[in-house]
Write a protein that holds these residues in place. Structure first.
Motif, PDB file in Angstrom:
ATOM      1  N   GLU A   1       0.786  -1.233   0.000  1.00 11.86           N
ATOM      2  CA  GLU A   1       0.000   0.000   0.000  1.00 11.86           C
ATOM      3  C   GLU A   1       0.821   1.287   0.000  1.00 11.86           C
ATOM      4  O   GLU A   1       0.257   2.374  -0.027  1.00 11.86           O
ATOM      5  CB  GLU A   1      -0.935  -0.009   1.211  1.00 11.86           C
ATOM      6  CG  GLU A   1      -0.173  -0.027   2.524  1.00 11.86           C
ATOM      7  CD  GLU A   1      -1.034  -0.367   3.723  1.00 11.86           C
ATOM      8  OE1 GLU A   1      -2.261  -0.390   3.608  1.00 11.86           O
ATOM      9  OE2 GLU A   1      -0.454  -0.598   4.781  1.00 11.86           O
ATOM     10  N   CYS A   2       2.132   1.183   0.036  1.00 11.56           N
ATOM     11  CA  CYS A   2       2.975   2.376   0.113  1.00 11.56           C
ATOM     12  C   CYS A   2       3.517   2.749  -1.256  1.00 11.56           C
ATOM     13  O   CYS A   2       3.969   1.897  -2.017  1.00 11.56           O
ATOM     14  CB  CYS A   2       4.118   2.143   1.091  1.00 11.56           C
ATOM     15  SG  CYS A   2       3.512   1.915   2.766  1.00 11.56           S
ATOM     16  N   THR A   3       3.465   4.044  -1.554  1.00 11.91           N
ATOM     17  CA  THR A   3       3.897   4.523  -2.862  1.00 11.91           C
ATOM     18  C   THR A   3       5.271   5.184  -2.833  1.00 11.91           C
ATOM     19  O   THR A   3       5.834   5.460  -3.888  1.00 11.91           O
ATOM     20  CB  THR A   3       2.874   5.528  -3.423  1.00 11.91           C
ATOM     21  OG1 THR A   3       2.752   6.622  -2.504  1.00 11.91           O
ATOM     22  CG2 THR A   3       1.513   4.870  -3.617  1.00 11.91           C
ATOM     23  N   ALA A   4       5.797   5.475  -1.640  1.00  6.28           N
ATOM     24  CA  ALA A   4       7.112   6.117  -1.539  1.00  6.28           C
ATOM     25  C   ALA A   4       7.684   5.880  -0.145  1.00  6.28           C
ATOM     26  O   ALA A   4       6.939   5.615   0.804  1.00  6.28           O
ATOM     27  CB  ALA A   4       6.995   7.618  -1.792  1.00  6.28           C
ATOM     28  N   ARG A   5       9.001   5.965  -0.065  1.00  8.31           N
ATOM     29  CA  ARG A   5       9.672   6.001   1.237  1.00  8.31           C
ATOM     30  C   ARG A   5      10.677   7.132   1.191  1.00  8.31           C
ATOM     31  O   ARG A   5      11.269   7.409   0.137  1.00  8.31           O
ATOM     32  CB  ARG A   5      10.336   4.671   1.584  1.00  8.31           C
ATOM     33  CG  ARG A   5      11.643   4.421   0.891  1.00  8.31           C
ATOM     34  CD  ARG A   5      12.356   3.175   1.416  1.00  8.31           C
ATOM     35  NE  ARG A   5      13.524   2.926   0.576  1.00  8.31           N
ATOM     36  CZ  ARG A   5      14.199   1.807   0.573  1.00  8.31           C
ATOM     37  NH1 ARG A   5      13.839   0.811   1.367  1.00  8.31           N
ATOM     38  NH2 ARG A   5      15.245   1.655  -0.218  1.00  8.31           N
TER      39      ARG A   5
END
Length: 172
Positions: free
Chosen positions: A131-135
Motif C-alpha cells: 500500500e505504500c507509494t514512496a519512502r
C-alpha cells in the motif's frame, strides 16, 4: 521518560481518546497495531501510505502473529527494511466517549498501538508492492514538518531517540 499525554482525535467520524504511555506492555490480545520508528544512517524512515500520507511504517497484527513479528513484517512490506527492535511505548486508544462505537466491530473499546525503535540492518530496494507509494529518510528534527499524523506520534519518536540504538540481543 516522557509523561503520559492525552489528546482527542476524530478518526473518520469516530471520537477517540489517545494516551501516550512510555515503557508499558499491554496484553497481546489488546494490541491492535504496531509501528516502527526506524533509523538508518541517522535518519528516520517514513512511508507514504496511499490514503494517509507520510507515516511511520506499521499496521495491524494478523492472526497468529506476535506484535514483534507484525512489526518486522510491516517494516519489510512497507519500507523494504529489516532490523533489530526494542519497544519504546504505546498509545492507548479509547472509544469510551465515542457515540459511534460498534461493540461488535473490528476494534475493542480500549486497544493499544505499540511503538518500537528499529535500527535498520538491511535496507532493500523499494518495490511499491504493497500500500505504500514512496519512502523517504527524514532527519529527526524535520519529522514534525513532514509526518502526516497526530501529535502523539512525536512522543513515540522522542522515546525512540531517548532509547538509543538497539543492540541485536534485545530483539526476539
Amino acid at each position: 521518560m516522557l509523561k503520559p499525554k492525552t489528546i482527542e482525535a476524530d478518526w473518520g467520524g469516530h471520537l477517540v481518546k489517545l494516551t501516550w504511555i512510555a515503557d508499558a506492555a499491554p496484553p497481546e490480545k489488546d494490541v491492535t497495531s504496531v509501528h516502527g520508528v526506524c533509523f538508518y544512517e541517522g535518519k528516520i524512515l517514513l512511508v507514504r501510505v496511499k490514503i494517509r500520507g507520510f507515516n511511520l511504517p506499521g499496521g495491524h497484527v494478523e492472526a497468529g502473529e506476535t506484535p514483534r513479528e507484525a512489526l518486522h513484517r510491516e517494516c519489510l512490506e512497507e519500507g523494504c527494511a529489516e532490523g533489530v527492535i526494542r519497544p519504546v511505548g504505546m498509545i492507548e486508544v479509547s472509544h469510551e466517549n465515542n457515540p459511534n462505537f460498534d461493540p461488535g466491530g473490528k476494534y475493542p473499546l480500549i486497544g493499544y498501538q505499540l511503538f518500537y525503535r528499529m535500527d535498520i540492518t538491511a535496507c532493500h530496494p523499494f518495490t511499491r508492492e504493497h500500500e505504500c507509494t514512496a519512502r523517504i529518510w527524514v532527519e529527526p528534527g524535520e519529522l514534525p514538518y513532514v509526518i502526516e499524523d497526530h501529535e502523539l506520534i512525536l512522543c513515540a519518536v522522542e522515546a525512540a531517540l531517548d532509547a538509543g540504538p538497539v543492540s541485536p540481543p534485545l530483539d526476539d
